[in-house]
Design a protein around this motif. Structure first.
Motif, PDB file in Angstrom:
ATOM      1  N   PHE A 174      -4.150 -35.421  53.767  1.00  0.00           N
ATOM      2  CA  PHE A 174      -4.886 -37.077  52.821  1.00  0.00           C
ATOM      3  C   PHE A 174      -4.136 -37.108  52.043  1.00  0.00           C
ATOM      4  O   PHE A 174      -3.228 -37.334  51.153  1.00  0.00           O
ATOM      5  N   THR A 175      -4.121 -39.070  52.057  1.00  0.00           N
ATOM      6  CA  THR A 175      -4.245 -40.051  50.921  1.00  0.00           C
ATOM      7  C   THR A 175      -5.927 -39.682  50.053  1.00  0.00           C
ATOM      8  O   THR A 175      -7.055 -39.766  50.286  1.00  0.00           O
ATOM      9  N   ILE A 176      -5.015 -38.460  49.110  1.00  0.00           N
ATOM     10  CA  ILE A 176      -6.547 -38.820  48.054  1.00  0.00           C
ATOM     11  C   ILE A 176      -6.507 -39.312  46.977  1.00  0.00           C
ATOM     12  O   ILE A 176      -5.632 -39.355  46.103  1.00  0.00           O
ATOM     13  N   HIS A 177      -7.524 -40.093  46.734  1.00  0.00           N
ATOM     14  CA  HIS A 177      -7.420 -40.953  45.309  1.00  0.00           C
ATOM     15  C   HIS A 177      -8.401 -41.088  44.744  1.00  0.00           C
ATOM     16  O   HIS A 177      -9.538 -42.088  44.753  1.00  0.00           O
ATOM     17  N   CYS A 178      -8.967 -39.853  44.056  1.00  0.00           N
ATOM     18  CA  CYS A 178     -10.736 -39.505  44.036  1.00  0.00           C
ATOM     19  C   CYS A 178     -10.490 -38.803  43.196  1.00  0.00           C
ATOM     20  O   CYS A 178      -9.826 -38.052  42.899  1.00  0.00           O
TER      21      CYS A 178
ATOM     22  N   ALA B 199      -2.298 -37.770  33.077  1.00  0.00           N
ATOM     23  CA  ALA B 199      -3.104 -38.976  33.127  1.00  0.00           C
ATOM     24  C   ALA B 199      -2.899 -39.416  34.185  1.00  0.00           C
ATOM     25  O   ALA B 199      -3.573 -40.200  34.209  1.00  0.00           O
ATOM     26  N   PRO B 200      -1.540 -39.482  34.369  1.00  0.00           N
ATOM     27  CA  PRO B 200      -0.952 -40.179  36.069  1.00  0.00           C
ATOM     28  C   PRO B 200      -1.589 -39.849  36.694  1.00  0.00           C
ATOM     29  O   PRO B 200      -1.566 -40.410  37.928  1.00  0.00           O
ATOM     30  N   GLN B 201      -2.330 -38.468  36.905  1.00  0.00           N
ATOM     31  CA  GLN B 201      -3.292 -37.903  38.199  1.00  0.00           C
ATOM     32  C   GLN B 201      -4.242 -38.720  38.252  1.00  0.00           C
ATOM     33  O   GLN B 201      -4.720 -38.612  39.267  1.00  0.00           O
ATOM     34  N   LEU B 202      -5.363 -39.536  37.159  1.00  0.00           N
ATOM     35  CA  LEU B 202      -6.457 -40.282  37.710  1.00  0.00           C
ATOM     36  C   LEU B 202      -6.537 -41.179  38.589  1.00  0.00           C
ATOM     37  O   LEU B 202      -5.339 -42.196  37.703  1.00  0.00           O
ATOM     38  N   TYR B 205      -6.109 -44.327  35.795  1.00  0.00           N
ATOM     39  CA  TYR B 205      -4.629 -44.618  35.591  1.00  0.00           C
ATOM     40  C   TYR B 205      -4.000 -45.464  36.639  1.00  0.00           C
ATOM     41  O   TYR B 205      -3.045 -46.463  35.647  1.00  0.00           O
ATOM     42  N   HIS B 206      -3.706 -45.403  37.515  1.00  0.00           N
ATOM     43  CA  HIS B 206      -3.380 -46.445  38.478  1.00  0.00           C
ATOM     44  C   HIS B 206      -3.530 -47.765  38.465  1.00  0.00           C
ATOM     45  O   HIS B 206      -3.403 -48.741  38.148  1.00  0.00           O
ATOM     46  N   PHE B 212      -1.848 -53.098  35.729  1.00  0.00           N
ATOM     47  CA  PHE B 212      -1.819 -54.244  34.374  1.00  0.00           C
ATOM     48  C   PHE B 212      -0.857 -53.632  33.105  1.00  0.00           C
ATOM     49  O   PHE B 212      -0.948 -53.863  32.496  1.00  0.00           O
ATOM     50  N   GLY B 213      -0.083 -52.891  33.336  1.00  0.00           N
ATOM     51  CA  GLY B 213       1.291 -52.743  32.594  1.00  0.00           C
ATOM     52  C   GLY B 213       0.402 -51.682  31.362  1.00  0.00           C
ATOM     53  O   GLY B 213       1.176 -51.938  30.301  1.00  0.00           O
ATOM     54  N   LEU B 214      -0.638 -51.358  31.415  1.00  0.00           N
ATOM     55  CA  LEU B 214      -1.590 -50.600  29.909  1.00  0.00           C
ATOM     56  C   LEU B 214      -0.856 -49.337  29.627  1.00  0.00           C
ATOM     57  O   LEU B 214      -2.079 -48.992  28.888  1.00  0.00           O
ATOM     58  N   ILE B 215      -0.529 -49.280  28.833  1.00  0.00           N
ATOM     59  CA  ILE B 215       0.169 -47.924  29.410  1.00  0.00           C
ATOM     60  C   ILE B 215      -0.073 -46.982  27.585  1.00  0.00           C
ATOM     61  O   ILE B 215      -0.319 -46.053  26.926  1.00  0.00           O
ATOM     62  N   GLU B 216       0.447 -48.315  26.328  1.00  0.00           N
ATOM     63  CA  GLU B 216      -0.180 -48.353  25.318  1.00  0.00           C
ATOM     64  C   GLU B 216      -1.595 -47.680  25.167  1.00  0.00           C
ATOM     65  O   GLU B 216      -1.810 -47.136  24.172  1.00  0.00           O
ATOM     66  N   ASP B 217      -2.548 -48.299  25.581  1.00  0.00           N
ATOM     67  CA  ASP B 217      -3.673 -48.395  26.176  1.00  0.00           C
ATOM     68  C   ASP B 217      -4.526 -47.038  26.327  1.00  0.00           C
ATOM     69  O   ASP B 217      -5.080 -46.424  25.287  1.00  0.00           O
TER      70      ASP B 217
END
Lengths: 241, 241
Positions: A174-178, B199-202, B205-206, B212-217
């Protein structure tokens, strides 16, 4: 390359409206205890389970069709009913070839909500029929919404853990974006070898075990594949697929 | 022996009505980014932050009082506004002795909901002011509701992780009979030494980094105590307590 179907987890009936239920498999999850009881009754030979939203309606329908009226309010057998919401109550000698007309605080209400919101494919799941749920989802190749029944709209962990168990097995398909699904799978992966040891931390455990002594119910509801059938909703009834 | 105060976590604005907000400290949590931005602005000397529910109202009020209108819709600076919802935007030279009039998709909306539901003590929290939030809660000795802003009523993990951070520090002082809080603390304890790696799993974050490129935020919003003031809501304004 075709894209994978999506999977989302709804943590409470109050969040169900956020998800697109049409063209999805919607899994109703009420581990303690409605969807464990549904699996148990069908596994032990019930013709079908008719979920209804009130005690009065359970009594009326069961009279009309010669079924067994059953249900729970606030964790115990509802007033006016002889049978409750324990999966252990529905042994084969009682339930074989019978129709169970069931009303519960959370699970049957969530199923009704899913219908109202346009779900066209509804199944019910709990640990006792985990493999059957996963097999059905894989075969359908559709988007999936895992719907946790919670407790009176509050989040609960046992339903989330079951959602996590499904995700743990199927996530690569699955695509899981949740974030709900990410959390559910993390909580399950952390506790999967110790669900029974983890259970005393759950608010619902206190309700069922400390107030009503239902430790055997808890054990059944958290055991994989002990009633491994797939309840599919069809024309007002849950039947074995 | 007096009993301990209670602590609950509301995982989404759509669940806030389930909790008793009166006579509680209600913590508004919108880690990405409203409550991080509020902490940042006040830490850098803003006189106050006025949360409002629309862009039009932000413009109107800021004109009347000579404040700075700011806000975000769907992750970017709202149309018609010069300033957005980045905590890094509000450095001292810009914000000192100024009033920030802020409108955001989730955080300011949740604050308004809490007011509508009878909250009388409202503070705002995120990792940049974690210690200030905990110190205030300990001093107040009242019941606590940790209110996660989520994303358009959906559950998100960054707000839940902050709730978990508060619980991790304070749990021994409270009666916690709440699966949301148990989950929040478990997720935080598992990831606390690696929030930036997690964080990259959230999903959020995407939205913020890939679009928007807001990694520093993100980095700022997940760092403990870099803007360690306590924003308290008083007569329409968030001020330093």
């Amino acid at each position: 390359m075709t894209s994978k179907p999506t999977l989302h987890t709804s943590l409470s009936p109050a969040l169900l409206h956020l998800y697109d239920l049409s063209n999805s498999v919607v899994v109703i999850i009420d581990v303690f205890r409605a969807t464990s009881t549904i699996a148990s009754a069908l596994y032990n030979g019930a013709k079908c389970v008719i979920p209804v939203d009130s005690v009065a309606r359970a009594i009326e329908i069961s009279k009309n069709i010669g079924g067994i009226a059953a249900g729970e309010r606030d964790g115990k057998t509802a007033e006016g009913l002889e049978h409750g919401n324990s999966p252990l109550e529905y042994y084969r000698e009682l339930i074989e070839n019978q129709t169970l007309v069931l009303t519960t605080t959370n699970g049957t209400r969530l199923l009704q909500m899913a219908l109202d919101k346009g779900a066209d494919t509804i199944i019910s799941g709990s640990f006792p029929n985990l493999s059957a749920v996963c097999d059905y989802i894989v075969a359908e190749k559709k988007n999936v919404v895992l719907g946790c029944a919670g407790w009176k709209d509050r989040f609960n962990l046992e339903d989330t853990l079951f959602a996590g168990a499904v995700i743990h097995r199927l996530k690569n398909g699955f695509t899981i974006h949740c974030d709900s699904s990410l959390m559910a799978e993390t909580m399950y992966a952390k506790n999967k070898n110790n669900l029974l040891k983890f259970a005393p931390q759950l608010t619902h455990y206190h309700r069922l075990v400390e107030r009503f002594g239902l430790i055997e119910d808890i054990r059944f509801c958290l055991t994989d594949d002990v009633a491994n059938v797939l309840p599919l909703y069809k024309e007002g009834k849950l039947v074995v697929h």
